[in-house]
Scaffold this active site. Structure first.
Site, short mmCIF file in Angstrom:
data_model
loop_
_atom_site.label_atom_id
_atom_site.label_comp_id
_atom_site.label_asym_id
_atom_site.label_seq_id
_atom_site.Cartn_x
_atom_site.Cartn_y
_atom_site.Cartn_z
N HIS A 65 -1.62 1.52 -4.11
CA HIS A 65 -2.05 2.90 -3.95
C HIS A 65 -1.22 3.88 -4.77
O HIS A 65 -1.20 5.07 -4.50
CB HIS A 65 -2.07 3.29 -2.46
N CYS A 71 -0.82 20.04 -17.02
CA CYS A 71 -0.43 18.88 -17.83
C CYS A 71 0.13 19.38 -19.15
O CYS A 71 -0.50 20.18 -19.84
CB CYS A 71 -1.66 18.00 -18.08
N GLN A 119 0.85 -1.20 0.00
CA GLN A 119 0.00 0.00 0.00
C GLN A 119 0.88 1.24 0.00
O GLN A 119 0.38 2.35 -0.12
CB GLN A 119 -0.87 0.01 1.26
N CYS A 121 -2.49 18.32 -22.08
CA CYS A 121 -3.88 18.81 -22.23
C CYS A 121 -4.21 20.04 -21.39
O CYS A 121 -5.30 20.59 -21.52
CB CYS A 121 -4.87 17.68 -21.91
P1 OAD Z 1 -1.54 2.77 9.05
O1 OAD Z 1 -0.94 4.04 9.54
O2 OAD Z 1 -3.02 2.65 9.07
O3 OAD Z 1 -0.95 1.54 9.88
C1 OAD Z 1 0.43 1.41 10.10
C2 OAD Z 1 0.65 0.15 10.90
O4 OAD Z 1 2.04 -0.06 11.03
C3 OAD Z 1 0.06 0.18 12.31
O5 OAD Z 1 -0.71 -1.00 12.51
C4 OAD Z 1 1.30 0.20 13.22
O6 OAD Z 1 1.10 -0.53 14.43
C5 OAD Z 1 2.32 -0.50 12.34
N1 OAD Z 1 3.72 -0.13 12.61
C6 OAD Z 1 4.24 1.08 12.92
N2 OAD Z 1 5.58 1.03 13.04
C7 OAD Z 1 5.93 -0.25 12.76
C8 OAD Z 1 7.18 -0.93 12.72
N3 OAD Z 1 8.34 -0.32 12.94
N4 OAD Z 1 7.15 -2.26 12.43
C9 OAD Z 1 5.98 -2.90 12.21
N5 OAD Z 1 4.78 -2.31 12.23
C10 OAD Z 1 4.75 -1.00 12.51
O7 OAD Z 1 -0.93 2.51 7.58
P2 OAD Z 1 -1.47 1.56 6.43
O8 OAD Z 1 -2.03 0.30 6.98
O9 OAD Z 1 -0.39 1.47 5.42
O10 OAD Z 1 -3.81 5.10 1.71
O11 OAD Z 1 -2.65 2.44 5.83
C11 OAD Z 1 -3.32 2.02 4.68
C12 OAD Z 1 -3.62 3.18 3.77
O12 OAD Z 1 -4.24 4.25 4.49
C13 OAD Z 1 -2.40 3.85 3.17
O13 OAD Z 1 -1.92 3.19 2.01
C14 OAD Z 1 -2.92 5.21 2.82
C15 OAD Z 1 -3.70 5.51 4.08
O14 OAD Z 1 -4.76 6.42 3.93
C16 OAD Z 1 -3.64 5.80 0.61
O15 OAD Z 1 -2.72 6.59 0.47
C17 OAD Z 1 -4.65 5.55 -0.45
ZN ZN Z 2 -3.55 15.84 -19.45
#
Ligand code: OAD
Ligand code: ZN
Length: 235
Positions: free
Chosen positions: A113, A142, A95, A145
């Site tokens: 993402h 852009c 992600q 366009c």
């Molecule tokens: P989150 O911020 O929701 O979760 C991060 C996770 O990493 C948490 O469960 C923490 O406990 C864990 N964590 C933190 N430090 C760590 C470490 N050193 N080792 C292991 N685990 C650790 O992030 P995502 O799950 O990536 O979307 O969030 C999903 C999506 O929400 C992202 O891709 C983004 C966001 O909105 C978009 O940009 C579309």
């Molecule tokens: Zn364009």
């Protein structure tokens, strides 16, 4: 627990990883949902990472991405990225919009993402180009366009790229082991890949600092920092 997980990984023939912001946390990049330090604890995602927010104040959004892009330029892969990239037979579904897995040497990375080191046209011409994260662009048109250019990432309310999403699902269905690393597993449809792995017979190993939505799907859950656990798991 680690021994059981190591045995499962050693027997894997089709290993897939599914990562989130926690994988890059030890490289100095903020996660989204952690209390106090998370990006979404300090900023409103609907203003910064949605089509509506971009329409309301595009300059604000682009400036925020410029700040994040500089952070990515300064970050270096951590021990978890390096250990993951050392295995050349693994599909990495992530992600994360950073390129730390690629810079660690991973060859097969599926960015659910999108990518923060690319820009694309917010209109419909399809133009798309790499940017320099160390010297990120300001709000601009852009070249093809004239519509606004925007980061090549997926925002709230936007669908995932069909080809990317198909590729991720195929890899997960074909896997025999899925390692979920550093994700809160709350953002759909991405998080659904963990349940998909489980329901299609893969072993699921979860690596996180704390229990998450993915805990209930784990055959083995390893609590601790990815930079320590992932190298131990794959060594
Ligand atoms: P989150 O911020 O929701 O979760 C991060 C996770 O990493 C948490 O469960 C923490 O406990 C864990 N964590 C933190 N430090 C760590 C470490 N050193 N080792 C292991 N685990 C650790 O992030 P995502 O799950 O990536 O979307 O969030 C999903 C999506 O929400 C992202 O891709 C983004 C966001 O909105 C978009 O940009 C579309
Ligand atoms: Zn364009």
């Amino acid at each position: 627990m680690i021994d059981e997980a190591r045995r499962i990984v050693a027997e894997a023939t089709r290993l897939v990883t599914f990562s989130g912001a926690g994988l890059s946390a030890e490289s100095g990049l903020s996660t989204f949902r952690q209390k106090q330090t998370g990006l979404w604890a300090k900023h409103d995602p609907m203003k910064l990472a949605s089509v509506h927010g971009f329409a309301e104040d595009p300059e604000f959004v682009i400036d925020w991405y410029a700040m994040r892009r500089r952070g990515v330029a300064e970050a270096v892969p951590n021990a978890a990225h390096v250990a993951l990239a050392a295995r050349d037979d693994v599909v990495h579904v992530t992600q994360n919009v950073d390129d730390l897995l690629e810079r660690a040497g991973a060859s097969d990375v599926v960015h659910l993402h999108g990518s923060i080191i690319r820009d694309r046209c917010h209109g419909s011409c399809g133009h798309d180009e790499a940017i320099d994260p160390a010297d990120p662009p300001t709000l601009r048109e852009c070249p093809k366009c004239g519509a606004a250019m925007r980061p090549g990432v997926v925002w709230f309310g936007e669908a995932l790229d069909d080809t990317v999403w198909m590729r991720a699902q195929e890899a997960v269905v074909a896997s025999d082991v899925l390692i979920a690393i550093g994700t809160s597993a709350v953002v759909q449809p991405a998080a659904g890949l963990i349940a998909l792995a489980k329901s299609t017979g893969s072993h699921v190993i979860v690596v996180n600092m704390e229990r998450t939505n993915a805990s209930g799907l784990a055959d083995v859950e390893l609590i601790g920092p990815a930079g320590e656990i992932v190298p131990a798991l794959l060594a």
